[in-house]
Motif scaffolding. Structure first.
Motif, PDB file in Angstrom:
ATOM      1  N   ILE A   1       0.847  -1.198   0.000  1.00 23.19           N
ATOM      2  CA  ILE A   1       0.000   0.000   0.000  1.00 23.19           C
ATOM      3  C   ILE A   1       0.878   1.241   0.000  1.00 23.19           C
ATOM      4  O   ILE A   1       0.646   2.188  -0.753  1.00 23.19           O
TER       5      ILE A   1
ATOM      6  N   GLY B   1       2.456   1.856  -3.325  1.00 22.25           N
ATOM      7  CA  GLY B   1       1.480   2.127  -4.397  1.00 22.25           C
ATOM      8  C   GLY B   1       1.372   0.979  -5.381  1.00 22.25           C
ATOM      9  O   GLY B   1       0.804   1.130  -6.456  1.00 22.25           O
TER      10      GLY B   1
ATOM     11  N   GLU C   1      -2.425  -1.663  -6.002  1.00 19.87           N
ATOM     12  CA  GLU C   1      -3.407  -1.537  -7.086  1.00 19.87           C
ATOM     13  C   GLU C   1      -2.968  -2.352  -8.306  1.00 19.87           C
ATOM     14  O   GLU C   1      -3.791  -3.000  -8.941  1.00 19.87           O
TER      15      GLU C   1
ATOM     16  N   TYR D   1     -12.240  -1.993  -1.645  1.00 19.88           N
ATOM     17  CA  TYR D   1     -12.924  -1.640  -2.901  1.00 19.88           C
ATOM     18  C   TYR D   1     -14.036  -0.621  -2.647  1.00 19.88           C
ATOM     19  O   TYR D   1     -14.285   0.255  -3.471  1.00 19.88           O
TER      20      TYR D   1
ATOM     21  N   GLY E   1     -12.113   2.642  -1.705  1.00 15.64           N
ATOM     22  CA  GLY E   1     -11.135   3.090  -2.704  1.00 15.64           C
ATOM     23  C   GLY E   1      -9.794   3.416  -2.088  1.00 15.64           C
ATOM     24  O   GLY E   1      -9.127   4.367  -2.489  1.00 15.64           O
TER      25      GLY E   1
ATOM     26  N   ALA F   1      -7.085   1.321  -1.881  1.00 14.21           N
ATOM     27  CA  ALA F   1      -5.984   0.423  -2.266  1.00 14.21           C
ATOM     28  C   ALA F   1      -4.696   1.188  -2.550  1.00 14.21           C
ATOM     29  O   ALA F   1      -3.602   0.639  -2.424  1.00 14.21           O
ATOM     30  N   GLY F   2      -4.842   2.453  -2.910  1.00 15.46           N
ATOM     31  CA  GLY F   2      -3.645   3.239  -3.220  1.00 15.46           C
ATOM     32  C   GLY F   2      -3.307   4.267  -2.146  1.00 15.46           C
ATOM     33  O   GLY F   2      -2.410   5.081  -2.319  1.00 15.46           O
TER      34      GLY F   2
END
Lengths: 303, 263
Positions: free
Chosen positions: B82, B85, B88, B255, B258, B260-261
């Motif tokens: 995470i 980055g 994702e 999910y 949002g 994940a990044g």
């Protein structure tokens, strides 16, 4: 691959506030189409892209890839989409460029020979061949971006999503990206969605443009149509200024002034009607708008 | 099968890429483990002439080291993905996250195993454990049980990995497992010495049953072996299913939000 976006809404909730990122977005993107998504920061572009590839679950509505709802078929979507979301952050810093390509290639089910062939091809295309075995933490931002793009391309995706793909790229690499995108769309029938602020890229792609503002699609047109529409409304005027004669319109964008002669652009049709019969009007011609001007006009609601 | 080999190759590539860059950290980390093993082994088994007892203890120490790794590494790996980055991109590949995570930990275990074998051999030599002990079917069976127990700990690891996706710093919870396995698995202290409630809690974890079964096999003590084996397999299934279920539930939260990044 056809993409259908139906009534897509998404909000981000925190303890103190709720931010509506997408509001009832509807779009249809056909196979082989290139779409540029434009908008100010926070307009909902990245949220839209992440919803399409299944990295974000919408509150309402759905995205369909060839009729299959993305969030009910995540592995289907992930198998067919590639995304470069934050290029320079999408790769492993301590691995070399080739190791990154090999790692993601293996996870995407590519064979060793296929990986080697594709890696050699794309590394050459993006002028990274001699940096193949250099750890990417020694790369410039542009080189890292290129590596991320190659990873996305090596998967041979049916849907390619690129968030600011030319950020940090030199002109030659940027051109290479444009050429590849055209090729992928026309030969391979890939659907390509790009979010960008790169005027050069938009101009060269000459593609469909979707403008977003506050989570909504405010305009959806092709670039040539937008240029034509904008040109119909905007004129370049050469006017001789005399005391007692017509004054410059309020929206006059002065380009040149020599003595009593003024060259300017205007979209004020009522003012034009008043001076059309005037002897002071020397020349009038339709303007061709730049992408930046089109963007400003659309986002301010004048187009 | 081919897929599994391919995934293992991919993860080995990543592990060795990491070792290449952080080789000094690895070298001193390994030296630290080596001295710790020697120290613990010396402290707990000095003067003992019980060859099987020493071997059981060595298995317990190995399980402690690999078990702790299985748990905290999964959480740390998720947090690292995470932060960098890359999560994702990992989610966008054709390989499910649980599969790539599993093969990454297997790759890491294979790497650790190489030094584990070395430390095991040095301990055997230093504390005069008879070589004939390891050239037996009992030893092979113990190694098999060791890996089954380890597999069950991966289930726990999946749970921590999932929680790390949502709560970001969940890997710190995993550090608790280090003490749990060292002191409450029966390796260093007989759990009969603890209050009933602690004993009941300890029995919820696979390390206790794994160590009990290994001791039973090495001593050829049939009493309780069947029970230990059955509970170990049951816990393997429960922890694996629970872990993967938790990981998938947490992925769903990622999910939805949002994140994940985002770190």
């Amino acid at each position: 691959m056809n993409i259908e976006i139906r009534n897509l809404s998404k909000s981000y909730k925190s303890r103190t506030k709720t931010t509506q990122a997408l509001r009832d977005v509807n779009l249809t993107i056909k196979s082989g189409e290139i779409v540029c998504v434009l908008g100010h920061n926070g307009a909902g572009k990245t949220t839209l892209v992440k919803s399409i590839c299944g990295l974000l679950r919408p509150d309402q509505g759905a995205v369909y890839l060839d009729g299959r709802a993305v969030h009910e078929n995540l592995s289907f979507a992930h198998g067919r989409c590639s995304a470069v979301l934050e290029g320079s952050r999408n790769i492993y810093y301590y691995l070399t460029a080739y190791e990154n390509l090999r790692y993601f290639g293996l996870l995407n089910g590519l064979g060793h020979r296929e990986i080697d062939e594709k890696a050699a091809h794309y590394l050459r295309l993006f002028a990274l061949e001699q940096f193949r075995d250099v750890p990417v933490n020694a790369f410039s931002r542009g080189m890292q971006q290129k590596t991320a793009i190659i990873i996305a391309l090596m998967k041979d995706p049916e849907v390619l999503l690129l968030d600011e793909p030319t950020l940090g790229l030199d002109i030659l690499s940027s051109d290479a990206v444009i050429e590849i995108l055209h090729q992928l769309a026309s030969d391979g029938g890939r659907s390509i969605i790009i979010t960008t602020h790169d005027v050069h890229l938009i101009e060269r792609l000459n593609a469909r443009m979707v403008f977003m503002n506050q989570g909504q699609v405010v305009r959806d047109s092709r670039l040539p149509e937008l240029k034509r529409d904008g040109a119909d409304r905007r004129y370049q005027i050469t006017l001789q200024l005399r005391p007692g004669g017509p004054e410059l319109p309020a929206d006059a964008d002065l380009r040149e002034r020599q003595g009593d002669m003024a060259v300017f652009e205007t979209a004020d049709c009522r003012w034009l009607e008043q001076v059309l019969a005037s002897e002071q009007l020397i020349q009038i011609e339709k303007c061709s708008q730049s992408v930046a001007e089109i963007y400003k006009a659309v986002m301010s609601g004048h187009a | 099968m081919r897929n599994g080999v391919q995934l293992l190759k991919a993860e080995c590539l990543k592990v060795f890429g990491d070792v290449k860059i952080y080789w000094l950290n690895y070298a001193f980390g390994n030296l630290n483990v080596f001295f710790m093993f020697l120290g613990l082994f010396y402290a707990f088994s000095k003067g003992s002439q019980d060859q099987l007892g020493k071997l059981t203890f060595l298995f317990g120490l190995m399980y402690w080291y690999f078990g702790v790794h299985a748990v905290d590494l999964m959480g740390l790996l998720m947090e690292e993905e995470i932060q960098q980055g890359t999560l994702e991109q990992l989610l966008m590949t054709r390989t499910p996250l649980s599969a790539s995570l599993f093969f990454r930990i297997v790759a890491q275990t294979l790497f650790d195993l190489a030094k584990g074998v070395f430390v095991f051999a040095v301990c055997m030599w230093a504390f005069a454990i008879n070589l004939s002990q390891i050239l037996s079917l009992r030893f092979a069976a113990s190694v098999a049980v060791f890996f089954i127990g380890l597999l069950a700990m991966y289930g726990f690891g999946y749970m921590i990995a999932g929680l790390s996706l949502v709560y970001k710093q969940a890997s710190s919870i995993a550090s608790v497992s280090s003490t749990l396995i060292l002191f409450f698995s029966g390796t260093t202290i007989d759990i009969a010495a603890f209050p009933g409630i602690v004993q009941a809690l300890v029995r919820l974890f696979p390390f206790y049953w794994s160590n009990a079964l290994i001791e039973g096999i090495l001593r050829l003590d049939g009493s309780g072996m069947a029970r230990s084996g059955a509970v170990l397999l049951l816990e393997l299934a429960a922890w694996t299913m629970g872990g993967i279920w938790t990981l998938h539930r947490c992925l769903r939260v990622v999910y939805d939000c949002g994140t994940a990044g985002n770190y």
